[in-house]
Design a protein around this motif. Sequence first.
Motif, PDB file in Angstrom:
ATOM      1  N   ALA A  21       4.213  -8.066  -4.570  1.00 15.06           N
ATOM      2  CA  ALA A  21       4.732  -6.923  -3.812  1.00 15.06           C
ATOM      3  C   ALA A  21       3.552  -6.075  -3.371  1.00 15.06           C
ATOM      4  CB  ALA A  21       5.701  -6.101  -4.660  1.00 15.06           C
ATOM      5  N   ASN A  22       3.637  -5.541  -2.127  1.00 16.45           N
ATOM      6  CA  ASN A  22       2.503  -4.827  -1.561  1.00 16.45           C
ATOM      7  C   ASN A  22       3.002  -3.719  -0.630  1.00 16.45           C
ATOM      8  OD1 ASN A  22      -0.128  -4.178  -0.849  1.00 16.45           O
ATOM      9  ND2 ASN A  22      -0.307  -5.807   0.671  1.00 16.45           N
TER      10      ASN A  22
ATOM     11  N   THR B 287       9.203  -3.498  -2.817  1.00 17.32           N
ATOM     12  CA  THR B 287       9.763  -3.674  -4.162  1.00 17.32           C
ATOM     13  C   THR B 287      10.375  -5.056  -4.287  1.00 17.32           C
ATOM     14  OG1 THR B 287      11.895  -2.709  -3.500  1.00 17.32           O
ATOM     15  CG2 THR B 287      10.253  -1.221  -4.445  1.00 17.32           C
TER      16      THR B 287
ATOM     17  N   LYS C 153       1.820 -10.007  -9.309  1.00 20.72           N
ATOM     18  CA  LYS C 153       0.911  -8.953  -8.843  1.00 20.72           C
ATOM     19  C   LYS C 153       1.643  -7.968  -7.932  1.00 20.72           C
ATOM     20  CE  LYS C 153      -3.738  -8.224  -6.948  1.00 20.72           C
ATOM     21  NZ  LYS C 153      -4.402  -7.882  -8.221  1.00 20.72           N
ATOM     22  N   ALA C 154       1.360  -6.676  -8.163  1.00 17.54           N
ATOM     23  CA  ALA C 154       1.836  -5.615  -7.286  1.00 17.54           C
ATOM     24  C   ALA C 154       0.660  -4.712  -6.963  1.00 17.54           C
ATOM     25  CB  ALA C 154       2.953  -4.816  -7.950  1.00 17.54           C
TER      26      ALA C 154
ATOM     27  N   ALA D 147       3.434  -0.380  -4.772  1.00 17.65           N
ATOM     28  CA  ALA D 147       4.585  -1.280  -4.776  1.00 17.65           C
ATOM     29  C   ALA D 147       5.227  -1.318  -6.160  1.00 17.65           C
ATOM     30  CB  ALA D 147       4.156  -2.677  -4.331  1.00 17.65           C
TER      31      ALA D 147
ATOM     32  N   ILE E  80       7.562  -4.027  -8.996  1.00 19.14           N
ATOM     33  CA  ILE E  80       8.249  -5.258  -9.386  1.00 19.14           C
ATOM     34  C   ILE E  80       9.042  -4.956 -10.648  1.00 19.14           C
ATOM     35  CG2 ILE E  80       7.996  -7.633 -10.207  1.00 19.14           C
ATOM     36  CD1 ILE E  80       5.482  -7.867  -8.509  1.00 19.14           C
TER      37      ILE E  80
ATOM     38  N   ALA F  75      -1.177  -4.993 -12.005  1.00 16.54           N
ATOM     39  CA  ALA F  75      -0.621  -3.871 -11.248  1.00 16.54           C
ATOM     40  C   ALA F  75      -1.756  -2.985 -10.747  1.00 16.54           C
ATOM     41  CB  ALA F  75       0.334  -3.054 -12.117  1.00 16.54           C
TER      42      ALA F  75
ATOM     43  N   SER G  78       0.423   0.494  -8.753  1.00 16.30           N
ATOM     44  CA  SER G  78       1.810   0.088  -8.609  1.00 16.30           C
ATOM     45  C   SER G  78       2.440  -0.015  -9.992  1.00 16.30           C
ATOM     46  CB  SER G  78       1.916  -1.258  -7.878  1.00 16.30           C
ATOM     47  OG  SER G  78       1.332  -1.184  -6.596  1.00 16.30           O
TER      48      SER G  78
ATOM     49  N   ILE H  60       4.964  -2.320 -12.621  1.00 12.30           N
ATOM     50  CA  ILE H  60       5.650  -3.561 -12.961  1.00 12.30           C
ATOM     51  C   ILE H  60       6.402  -3.341 -14.269  1.00 12.30           C
ATOM     52  CG2 ILE H  60       5.409  -5.997 -13.544  1.00 12.30           C
ATOM     53  CD1 ILE H  60       2.885  -6.084 -11.838  1.00 12.30           C
TER      54      ILE H  60
END
Length: 280
Positions: free
Chosen positions: A19-20, A24, A55-56, A60, A62, A89, A92, A94
Motif C-alpha cells: 500500500a502506498n 489502504t 510493505k506500506a 498508507a 494495511i 512500515a 504508515s 500495519i
Amino acid sequence: AISIDAESTGGGRTAALFANSGGTLHIANGDGNLEDKVLNVRANGNSKSDVAVIKALGDAGIMIDGLVDVLADGDVKTNGKGANEAVSAVASTIDIGGGTIRAVNGAWAAIRAYGAFTSDNYGTVNFNVTKGTDGLANGAGKNRAVLEGDIVTNGGMGTKGRVSVGLSTADSHWIGNYADTSGYGVTPGQLGAVNLFMKNGSYWKGFSNGSMKVEMSGDSTSWTGFNIGNNLQLKLSDGAIWHNAITQEQKDQGNNPAISRVKYFTGSGGFIDMTGTNRF
C-alpha cells in the motif's frame, strides 16, 4: 487458507502486499475459525534488499484482521533470489491480528518501522495487540503470535518507528533482538520504540539497546536476555521472570563492556534471575 506469492525477475522493489500514497488494504480473515483462514504471504526478488513481503509507505495502511504466516527468506544462494524484511512500515500503519512472522537465512528484519522525509507520521506496526481510545497499543490481544527475527526502527529517512507486539498464549514467543535503532546519514538519533506485552506462559529470548516498554505477567512467562540501552521500562507481575543473560564478556556495539540496565521497574510478584545460569 489464503496464499499470496510475489516474485520479481527484473529486480526493483517487490512486495506481496503493498500500500502506498495514502492507500489502504484490508484483509478480512477474522471472526472465528482463524486457523482455517491463515494468510500465507511470501515474496522474493533478484534484488534482495528491495524485497519486503508486506510493505506500506507514504501514509498508507494495511489491516489484516486474523492470522498470518509471513516469511522473509534471505537465502540467495539457492536461486539468486531472496527477501530482506517480512513486515515493513514507512510513515504508515500495519495492523496484524496474529499468527507467525519470520525472517530467516540472513533476512534483515522480521518487523521494520521508520519514518519519511515527507511525513510527520511514525512507521507503526501492531501485532496481536489491543488499543486504547487514543489508538495506541495498551496490551496483548488474544491470538497466537510468533515472531522470529529482529525488530528494526532504522531507515534512511529517520528512526520514527513504533512497534507493538502482544504475546498472550503459551505457544507464543519472540526470538530476536531490538538492536538496530540508531539513525545514520542526515537522520541520526533514536526516535523509535518497541512495546512488548507478554502473559500466559509466552516468552522472549533476545536483547535490546533501544527504547522499550516490556510488561510481563503470569507463571512461566519469561524473558531470557538483557538491555544495554538507557530507556527500558520493565513490569514483572504474578510469577513472570526475567533471566538476566548478560555476561562479563558481553560488549556493546562500540566494543565496550556492556551493562544490563532497567530505567523504570514496577510490578508485583515477579522475579529477576541474576544467577547467570540462563544465557544465549
